[in-house]
Write an enzyme that holds these catalytic residues in place. Structure first.
Site, PDB file in Angstrom:
ATOM      1  N   HIS A   1       0.839  -1.202   0.000  1.00  0.00           N
ATOM      2  CA  HIS A   1       0.000   0.000   0.000  1.00  0.00           C
ATOM      3  C   HIS A   1       0.868   1.244   0.000  1.00  0.00           C
ATOM      4  CE1 HIS A   1      -3.161   2.761   1.932  1.00  0.00           C
ATOM      5  NE2 HIS A   1      -3.500   2.539   0.689  1.00  0.00           N
ATOM      6  N   HIS A   2       0.569   2.144  -0.897  1.00  0.00           N
ATOM      7  CA  HIS A   2       1.250   3.444  -0.962  1.00  0.00           C
ATOM      8  C   HIS A   2       0.219   4.553  -0.914  1.00  0.00           C
ATOM      9  CE1 HIS A   2       5.008   1.806  -3.345  1.00  0.00           C
ATOM     10  NE2 HIS A   2       5.052   1.500  -2.064  1.00  0.00           N
ATOM     11  N   GLU A   3      -0.151   4.988   0.266  1.00  0.00           N
ATOM     12  CA  GLU A   3      -0.979   6.202   0.331  1.00  0.00           C
ATOM     13  C   GLU A   3      -0.036   7.402   0.239  1.00  0.00           C
ATOM     14  OE1 GLU A   3      -4.333   6.985   0.277  1.00  0.00           O
ATOM     15  OE2 GLU A   3      -3.406   8.949   0.030  1.00  0.00           O
TER      16      GLU A   3
ATOM     17  N   GLU B   1      -9.922   2.879  -8.440  1.00  0.00           N
ATOM     18  CA  GLU B   1     -11.172   3.330  -7.854  1.00  0.00           C
ATOM     19  C   GLU B   1     -11.791   4.316  -8.856  1.00  0.00           C
ATOM     20  OE1 GLU B   1     -12.465   4.546  -3.320  1.00  0.00           O
ATOM     21  OE2 GLU B   1     -10.908   5.714  -4.303  1.00  0.00           O
TER      22      GLU B   1
ATOM     23  N   GLU C   1     -16.900   2.140   0.699  1.00  0.00           N
ATOM     24  CA  GLU C   1     -16.584   2.787   1.973  1.00  0.00           C
ATOM     25  C   GLU C   1     -17.537   3.929   2.313  1.00  0.00           C
ATOM     26  OE1 GLU C   1     -14.847   2.817  -0.725  1.00  0.00           O
ATOM     27  OE2 GLU C   1     -13.987   4.777  -1.150  1.00  0.00           O
TER      28      GLU C   1
ATOM     29  N   HIS D   1      -6.128   4.149  -6.142  1.00  0.00           N
ATOM     30  CA  HIS D   1      -7.325   4.804  -5.597  1.00  0.00           C
ATOM     31  C   HIS D   1      -7.143   6.310  -5.686  1.00  0.00           C
ATOM     32  CE1 HIS D   1      -9.753   1.458  -3.688  1.00  0.00           C
ATOM     33  NE2 HIS D   1      -8.855   0.875  -4.460  1.00  0.00           N
ATOM     34  N   GLU D   2      -8.267   7.004  -5.690  1.00  0.00           N
ATOM     35  CA  GLU D   2      -8.275   8.437  -6.025  1.00  0.00           C
ATOM     36  C   GLU D   2      -7.384   8.671  -7.253  1.00  0.00           C
ATOM     37  OE1 GLU D   2      -6.958   7.557  -2.814  1.00  0.00           O
ATOM     38  OE2 GLU D   2      -9.021   7.190  -2.198  1.00  0.00           O
TER      39      GLU D   2
END
Lengths: 677, 677
Positions: free
Chosen positions: B376-378, B475, B481, B456-457
């Site tokens: 995961h890379h936010e 996404e 969510e 995502h985003e």
């Protein structure tokens, strides 16, 4: 069983404080729910489906002449539930075996007055629709009565799109359909078909109109439709005597438009066959002396261009025999057509031929060649003139071996004439109780002579073919003849993509397809607004047990390749399914021949071309079929190139998916014939 | 062949007076026609289909920075036609073999000035849609240039119904779709899907966005949509250097809504696979530490309720191993989540775990149990912070055996940050050329480490998965969510009946279905607005090669009966077909497993129940299948009784027609497994 239910329910409801609570009845699969209650004694019903309100709480009742209105306060004095699940067989039809499966709720109401009148409400809830009617049992305080207004309303839950034709207009049902939201409706005829924003398709109509005015629908506020009964000339609506009952008010429901077409609720709400053995009613494909008058090549009336001559009739009989047609229609053979016959209906003589028409010889000629004649009774809606001769007229035809009669009621607006015993002339609408009674008399009289009826300018169809299987077809919409002479450009391409979802929900229509001379040589200012392939497809799309090949023999002889489809296509079906359905845009229907293993497909579009995928899963699995495909050529277009037709053959089976390429204004017709292996 | 055509056409057109005439190019079956002409030297195109205008004559061209606009007058100096008809294979996907069949027309334009600039227009016309793009060849008088505005417009032929989400809003693509006529549009994102009054379905989108701003559509007058390129923070739109080309502007066309879903034009317009052997990209079903944060049971940040602990990760790994899941996603394991991380994107460290998360041990534990980890890379859209660490971050994951990374770009509105060499901070939209370039760099970098990306985003999907098959999912719409915490009541039931016809036309979506705790015990004010059966059906309806079982392990363990469907359903398909399609109302999709002979069906509805007939003609003829049907119980209702599920087994074959009864807010999920005989 019915009695036990009634007992149990009476008993179960007692502790809840009598009969004031809400009562519901659901369809067999639970999806449709009718809720009934008395609000301060006034009856209110509503209809819901799978969480969606279809009809919001709506009123019921009547205004009577010289009596208090019959609207309550009522109390519930009995409640009877029943379940029916049977399969019945149509002697002829678009589907052989029809399941009749519903839950019934009968609410027995009595007024809370000192001289209480009684009224029963009966709901039948099918998975695909709801019917409800009023019944007046024999009772102490009501015998003869006159209905001045029926107060039934349908409060719709949204401003649905609707396809409609106006009521109380001169040309009866013969109008192009308009599409507007409900809020922009005139008073309209039924069936009234609607599409909701949420993807449901509804149609409001009526069934089993026995002795009552037919119903139109009038918008009251924007989203409520009120029943508006077609009046007598004296302003009353229905003359009644107990025991009495109204027609069924019917709401048909489908998750898609195609489901409306294969919805048999209207037939199920009519009483079973009352005629017994009806083997003498035979579906037929016919040609006839008809289109040549519409295009002005000959006349109905006598004179040098008279169409119905012995010689011309024999020409059609020869043509019919050569190409395997069942029957020949002859119009204009009897005295009465000269002058403005639409204004002189009393001149018609139903057993008196014009001198140039030897009806005995024509009947013999036809009989010798195995061809039936179809008789014709144009009345110009002079009902008294017709009814005085009716018995003799049917007897005359029976003697000639004729088993089918086309009737006609050409008259503009409120001009159906009867003359009372004082000699006074009354003029009625085509759609009121008077004409309902007349048409019922015609059916019953014709049945005694083993004659089937194909009524033009008729009262609308409400499914009486179940009860009277000699009611084989009728008009009741703009048919092919408008292409021959109407000054508004004829039927636009979309017309026949609307009919299957509106007029045809009521029953078969004698549309008379099959014009090959698309550009109508005799009428430079008129034309048929389709391709040739679409004319063929109409034989499958438009259901009628009586289908005409409407064009002139010479136009068929010139296109025997295309004509082969008309020769092959049957008029009596084992089953019907809808593959594509979009009201006013396109429709694809497949039907299985009742007398062979062949299937037929008809697909038509409006003024725009379409590419539709048709999975052939209706075919018998594991069997191979030869598909004879009559389709628009790649460059076909109803405006510029309507005659470009391709006929191709292809081996297919149930797993094949055919791509139907419909030209603008075009169509595809296919015969699927099993390959013996 | 291409050269010969060019020669012939140049020669053929000469006698007609040079290059001013109208040029057309049709689709292979002739149904779609693009017409191009120069009107006083200005390029104009139009699109027609089967007699119906789809795009009325519409302008093309550009406003450039510090240069004259590139709008003509042009002259045509060359014209090249080509035909392509090939079949290519998706390494993974919703359909294995895709036909790429089109006619191409390249128009080579040159300005009529003294220092003429050159511009090529390329049209590719498929039977199901049209793509066109601009290309700037290397040339004498144009090298570097900046696009200030693209003048491409789509002049629509009617006020079509449209389903849309607004552009330039804080939450990127995460809005509920609105349905209005075109005349009431805001500036909108694409795909913009429309339904015409005449029964056609259109969608405008773009394909192969390589180095360009993405396109939004702005209504100019009521029925014209103008391309509106998402700007850089400096107000320019696209920074370019010849040779250069725009994305494809694409119009998808279907005769029904379902045809949009099985339309592969967007993929066909992207370049083939550039990565070579991509056997390391493996579709996967996964669980993960994710929903528990959304419902507030644990946190992304460190502390007593930290979700991503070694122990919790092992719990999910055990669960995944026990139930045959491919992978486990772990969010919140790396430093940077504490405080308001959305405002402190520069704090994220992509290789530095929190102390309570032993990533080496977790990776070993997963490996031993045959379970993959999903990294995961936010980034909080702090692009400079991410790009500085990106190479190391992917290398780190590769060393741990990780082949899939979920990226995240949470930031509101124009807040994607980059810092230039002078240390100045710039804030960009998620959808401009800057972010397009960033996402392309991520894909290329990840590919070098054999890592697939689930963004995502994200920037919107324009089909780059064909060229970069490591772009597996993303996404870019309101996902599951929102049901956990949004204050607007979550996603209404109709949301997932719109997505297949809008967002999902662009490509796979990581929607994360499968919430079994429909009423969300931990969140009394929130809930999921579906039945349980509908949650299952979403696994078939929403295509993604990466599907999450989003709920907590204990919720699945409590409903192992329903969970079986999630365990069985594959994520990689041989074929896809649409059985029912009505945008915003209901949809039924069937897909064939790529690795077995099983078929799966998903059918969902909005807030209203439906009864849909599903012919199973997609099954192999002559073969019997066991249908395992997960459906709403008769009394199920998303509002009152969402968990009422029935599981029934039935033997079926290709000739079976199943009636799907969907509860309000409900669905049906079916596995069809061949019976060995």
């Amino acid at each position: 069983m019915q009695r036990l239910w009634a007992f149990l329910l009476v008993w179960l409801s007692m502790p809840l404080g009598g009969w004031t609570q809400t009562t519901t009845v659901t369809s067999p699969d639970g999806s449709l729910v009718v809720t009934f209650r008395l609000e301060e004694g006034r009856p209110v019903y509503q209809i819901d489906r799978l969480g969606m309100p279809l009809i919001l709480p709506s009123p019921m009742g009547f205004v009577l002449k010289e009596q208090p209105p019959l609207v309550g306060p009522f109390r519930l004095i009995g409640l009877v539930r029943d379940t029916v699940d049977t399969v019945w067989t149509q002697p002829w039809g678009e589907k052989k075996h029809i399941r009749n499966h519903y839950h019934e709720l009968r609410l027995q109401l009595e007024e809370t007055t000192e001289r209480p009148r009684r009224l029963d409400l009966v709901f039948r809830v099918f998975d695909e629709g709801v019917g409800f009617r009023y019944e007046w049992p024999e009772q102490a305080y009501l015998d003869r009565f006159v209905i001045m207004d029926e107060l039934t309303a349908f409060r719709l839950a949204g401003d649905h799109q609707a396809w409609w034709i106006p009521a109380y207009h001169p040309n009866r049902y013969e109008y192009l359909y308009r599409r507007t939201p409900i809020s922009q409706l005139d008073t309209v005829h039924t069936p009234l078909t609607m599409e909701t924003a949420d993807g449901w398709f509804l149609s409001v109509h009526e069934a089993e109109v026995e002795d009552y005015a037919t119903m139109t629908l009038a918008p009251s506020d924007s989203l409520t439709l009120e029943v508006d009964l077609v009046p007598w000339s004296d302003g009353t609506r229905v003359k009644a005597q107990t025991p009495f009952r109204s027609p069924w008010r019917v709401l048909l429901v489908g998750d898609n438009a195609g489901e409306l077409i294969t919805n048999y609720t209207l037939l199920n709400l009519n009483a079973p066959n009352r005629l017994g053995d009806v083997s003498w009613v035979r579906p037929a494909k016919y040609v006839g002396i008809w289109w040549e008058m519409h295009i002005g090549r000959s006349t109905w009336g006598s004179g040098p261009r008279h169409g119905a001559t012995t010689e011309n009739a024999k020409r059609y009989i020869d043509f019919a025999a050569r190409h395997g047609f069942d029957a020949v229609l002859i119009e204009g053979w009897n005295v009465g057509w000269d002058g403005d016959w639409t204004q002189n209906g009393d001149k018609f003589r139903f057993t008196e031929p014009y001198p140039d028409f030897d009806i005995e010889e024509v009947a013999r000629y036809a009989r010798d060649r195995g061809v039936q004649l179809i008789g014709h009774h144009e009345t110009a809606c002079h009902i008294t003139n017709y009814e005085r001769q009716m018995e003799a007229a049917f007897a005359f035809y029976q003697r000639l071996g004729i088993h089918m009669v086309k009737t006609g009621y050409v008259a503009h607006g409120r001009n159906c004439i009867w003359i009372d015993e004082q000699g006074q002339v009354h003029r009625e609408w085509h759609h009121g109780q008077f004409m309902v009674r007349h048409h019922r008399r015609v059916l019953e009289t014709a049945a005694r002579y083993q004659i089937a009826i194909n009524a033009h300018e008729p009262v609308k169809d409400t499914g009486e073919r179940r009860t009277y299987p000699n009611m084989v077809s009728r008009e009741g919409a703009r048919g092919q003849e408008y292409n021959a002479w109407s000054e508004d450009g004829g039927n636009p391409p979309e017309h026949t993509t609307i009919l299957p979802f509106t007029r045809l929900l009521a029953g078969p229509m004698d549309f008379t397809p099959g014009i090959f001379d698309i550009l109508i040589k005799d009428r430079p200012n008129n034309r048929v607004n389709t391709t040739l392939a679409k004319q063929l497809a109409l034989y499958v799309v438009i259901y009628s047990p009586l289908q005409m090949a409407a064009d002139l023999p010479e136009h068929y002889e010139a296109r025997l390749d295309a004509f082969q489809f008309i020769k092959d296509v049957p008029v009596d079906w084992e089953d019907t399914r809808v593959l594509h359905a979009r009201i006013g845009d396109y429709v694809t229907i497949v039907r299985k021949d009742r007398h062979s293993d062949d299937w037929y497909l008809g697909s038509i579009t409006d003024e725009y071309g379409r590419t539709l995928e048709a999975p052939l899963s209706f075919l018998e699995p594991g069997r191979r079929y030869l598909a004879e495909i009559y389709r628009d050529a790649p460059d076909a277009d109803w405006r510029t190139n309507p005659l470009a037709l391709e006929i191709v053959r292809q081996v297919v089976d149930a797993s094949t998916v055919l791509t139907l390429r419909l030209a603008p204004g075009g169509g595809t017709a296919i015969r699927f014939h099993p390959i013996e292996e």
